[in-house]
Enzyme design. Sequence first.
Site, PDB file in Angstrom:
ATOM      1  N   TYR A  22      12.289  -4.026  -5.200  1.00 52.49           N
ATOM      2  CA  TYR A  22      10.919  -4.563  -5.171  1.00 52.49           C
ATOM      3  C   TYR A  22      10.926  -6.019  -4.706  1.00 52.49           C
ATOM      4  O   TYR A  22      10.165  -6.400  -3.805  1.00 52.49           O
ATOM      5  CB  TYR A  22      10.294  -4.445  -6.556  1.00 52.49           C
ATOM      6  CG  TYR A  22       8.870  -4.977  -6.630  1.00 52.49           C
ATOM      7  CD1 TYR A  22       7.811  -4.245  -6.091  1.00 52.49           C
ATOM      8  CD2 TYR A  22       8.589  -6.201  -7.220  1.00 52.49           C
ATOM      9  CE1 TYR A  22       6.508  -4.726  -6.145  1.00 52.49           C
ATOM     10  CE2 TYR A  22       7.287  -6.688  -7.277  1.00 52.49           C
ATOM     11  CZ  TYR A  22       6.250  -5.951  -6.741  1.00 52.49           C
ATOM     12  OH  TYR A  22       4.958  -6.427  -6.795  1.00 52.49           O
ATOM     13  N   SER A  54       4.316 -10.819  -3.230  1.00 53.14           N
ATOM     14  CA  SER A  54       4.477 -11.089  -4.666  1.00 53.14           C
ATOM     15  C   SER A  54       5.297 -12.359  -4.846  1.00 53.14           C
ATOM     16  O   SER A  54       6.154 -12.669  -4.007  1.00 53.14           O
ATOM     17  CB  SER A  54       5.223  -9.944  -5.353  1.00 53.14           C
ATOM     18  OG  SER A  54       5.575 -10.298  -6.683  1.00 53.14           O
TER      19      SER A  54
HETATM   20  N1  NAP Z   1      -0.241  -6.691 -10.812  1.00 49.64           N
HETATM   21  C1  NAP Z   1       0.567  -7.684 -10.590  1.00 49.64           C
HETATM   22  O1  NAP Z   1       0.860  -8.459 -11.482  1.00 49.64           O
HETATM   23  C2  NAP Z   1       1.149  -7.889  -9.208  1.00 49.64           C
HETATM   24  C3  NAP Z   1       1.906  -9.054  -8.986  1.00 49.64           C
HETATM   25  C4  NAP Z   1       2.407  -9.297  -7.717  1.00 49.64           C
HETATM   26  C5  NAP Z   1       2.145  -8.412  -6.679  1.00 49.64           C
HETATM   27  N2  NAP Z   1       1.429  -7.277  -6.915  1.00 49.64           N
HETATM   28  C6  NAP Z   1       1.177  -6.385  -5.763  1.00 49.64           C
HETATM   29  O2  NAP Z   1      -0.199  -6.067  -5.689  1.00 49.64           O
HETATM   30  C7  NAP Z   1      -0.374  -4.788  -5.097  1.00 49.64           C
HETATM   31  C8  NAP Z   1      -1.241  -3.922  -6.015  1.00 49.64           C
HETATM   32  O3  NAP Z   1      -0.551  -3.741  -7.234  1.00 49.64           O
HETATM   33  P1  NAP Z   1      -1.254  -3.426  -8.622  1.00 49.64           P
HETATM   34  O4  NAP Z   1      -0.596  -4.249  -9.633  1.00 49.64           O
HETATM   35  O5  NAP Z   1      -2.725  -3.471  -8.482  1.00 49.64           O
HETATM   36  O6  NAP Z   1      -0.707  -1.927  -8.820  1.00 49.64           O
HETATM   37  P2  NAP Z   1      -1.376  -0.600  -9.338  1.00 49.64           P
HETATM   38  O7  NAP Z   1      -2.343  -0.848 -10.421  1.00 49.64           O
HETATM   39  O8  NAP Z   1      -0.227   0.297  -9.600  1.00 49.64           O
HETATM   40  O9  NAP Z   1      -2.192  -0.070  -8.056  1.00 49.64           O
HETATM   41  C9  NAP Z   1      -1.510   0.404  -6.926  1.00 49.64           C
HETATM   42  C10 NAP Z   1      -2.498   1.042  -5.970  1.00 49.64           C
HETATM   43  O10 NAP Z   1      -1.773   1.567  -4.853  1.00 49.64           O
HETATM   44  C11 NAP Z   1      -1.987   2.986  -4.761  1.00 49.64           C
HETATM   45  N3  NAP Z   1      -0.741   3.616  -4.308  1.00 49.64           N
HETATM   46  C12 NAP Z   1       0.456   3.647  -4.941  1.00 49.64           C
HETATM   47  N4  NAP Z   1       1.352   4.349  -4.232  1.00 49.64           N
HETATM   48  C13 NAP Z   1       0.699   4.785  -3.107  1.00 49.64           C
HETATM   49  C14 NAP Z   1       1.069   5.577  -1.990  1.00 49.64           C
HETATM   50  N5  NAP Z   1       2.290   6.110  -1.863  1.00 49.64           N
HETATM   51  N6  NAP Z   1       0.138   5.812  -1.034  1.00 49.64           N
HETATM   52  C15 NAP Z   1      -1.117   5.315  -1.144  1.00 49.64           C
HETATM   53  N7  NAP Z   1      -1.524   4.559  -2.179  1.00 49.64           N
HETATM   54  C16 NAP Z   1      -0.642   4.309  -3.145  1.00 49.64           C
HETATM   55  C17 NAP Z   1      -2.395   3.408  -6.189  1.00 49.64           C
HETATM   56  O11 NAP Z   1      -3.160   4.611  -6.245  1.00 49.64           O
HETATM   57  P3  NAP Z   1      -2.451   6.073  -6.401  1.00 49.64           P
HETATM   58  O12 NAP Z   1      -1.437   5.954  -7.496  1.00 49.64           O
HETATM   59  O13 NAP Z   1      -3.579   7.007  -6.688  1.00 49.64           O
HETATM   60  O14 NAP Z   1      -1.832   6.344  -5.063  1.00 49.64           O
HETATM   61  C18 NAP Z   1      -3.251   2.208  -6.585  1.00 49.64           C
HETATM   62  O15 NAP Z   1      -4.533   2.310  -5.984  1.00 49.64           O
HETATM   63  C19 NAP Z   1       1.028  -4.228  -4.891  1.00 49.64           C
HETATM   64  O16 NAP Z   1       1.444  -4.435  -3.556  1.00 49.64           O
HETATM   65  C20 NAP Z   1       1.879  -5.042  -5.850  1.00 49.64           C
HETATM   66  O17 NAP Z   1       3.222  -5.103  -5.452  1.00 49.64           O
HETATM   67  C21 NAP Z   1       0.929  -6.989  -8.157  1.00 49.64           C
END
Ligand code: NAP
Length: 266
Positions: A166, A152
């Site tokens: 985080y 991130s």
């Molecule tokens: N969105 C942004 O703006 C952003 C920015 C920078 C970095 N990121 C990074 O991108 C990645 C994805 O984030 P996102 O924004 O797409 O988040 P999200 O919408 O919350 O999706 C997270 C995914 O991870 C799964 N997950 C969460 N906890 C888990 C666990 N304990 N075991 C297995 N699976 C798990 C969730 O499914 P379940 O809840 O069903 O387990 C979901 O499929 C993350 O690493 C995040 O830090 C996101």
Amino acid sequence: MKIEDLFKIKGKVALVTGGSRGIGEMIAAGFLANGVKVYISARKEDQLNQKAEELSEKFGGECIPIHNDLGTLDGVEELVAKYSSFEDSLDFLVNNAGAAWGEPFESFSEGGWDKVMDLNVKSMFFLSRNLTNLLKKNASLDDPSRIINIGSIEGIQVPPFETYSYAASKAAVHHLTRALARKLVSENITVNAIAPGPFPSMMLGPAVNHDYSFIEKTNPRKRIGSPEDIAGLVIYLCSRAGAYTVGDTITCDGGIVNASSSNWTD
Ligand SMILES: NC(=O)c1ccc[n+]([C@@H]2O[C@H](COP(=O)([O-])OP(=O)(O)OC[C@H]3O[C@@H](n4cnc5c(N)ncnc54)[C@H](OP(=O)(O)O)[C@@H]3O)[C@@H](O)[C@H]2O)c1
């Protein structure tokens, strides 16, 4: 030098953790649209199964759900065992599953450290380590296997939010990427990280009431990230074009880190 050869990923097999929604879903969609067989994992079984069905139908490919919690070492081992019951090799591992936690400095809880560090950093290490033998199977000098870690921009610049664990976990992801890259490059496995900026998801959405207009206004590219932005970068890293990029952390943030003097919500 043709685009079809430089960016070809057809016929490969990928595992995308956290592929049931958000950035993981976008990456899985990019793979499926280009002929990759994709395994997606997440905890919520119904949502995961539905997403796998939806993506398979939409792209006419094979998207296979593996229901699993990556928050513990047992969960990591279970995912490796379940994946191994389907396949005896792996071409692309995308360590995407992640959790965020925000709490005031004064009352920041131990749970907020452990949950985030366990999933974002510890599981990433053990999953990569425990899948190394499968990643080695098809890896060659000409066509290495790939690990892509989702970090991130919060791990690069100091975030404006009280997300202490985080931000620290994501800086750790970027550094772990270099350490793994150094270890695995001689096995013909490349390891790189992507540091996304804002993308619409269940992680970012609730922080802004699912209204991304302010983020769009202040982003140097004047918009939030799209599936094409993240999938395009992943496809580059997994294809012939990205085979000489090793241990890097590439931002995908509309220019927040490198082309802006302000932070992403300033
Ligand atoms: N969105 C942004 O703006 C952003 C920015 C920078 C970095 N990121 C990074 O991108 C990645 C994805 O984030 P996102 O924004 O797409 O988040 P999200 O919408 O919350 O999706 C997270 C995914 O991870 C799964 N997950 C969460 N906890 C888990 C666990 N304990 N075991 C297995 N699976 C798990 C969730 O499914 P379940 O809840 O069903 O387990 C979901 O499929 C993350 O690493 C995040 O830090 C996101």
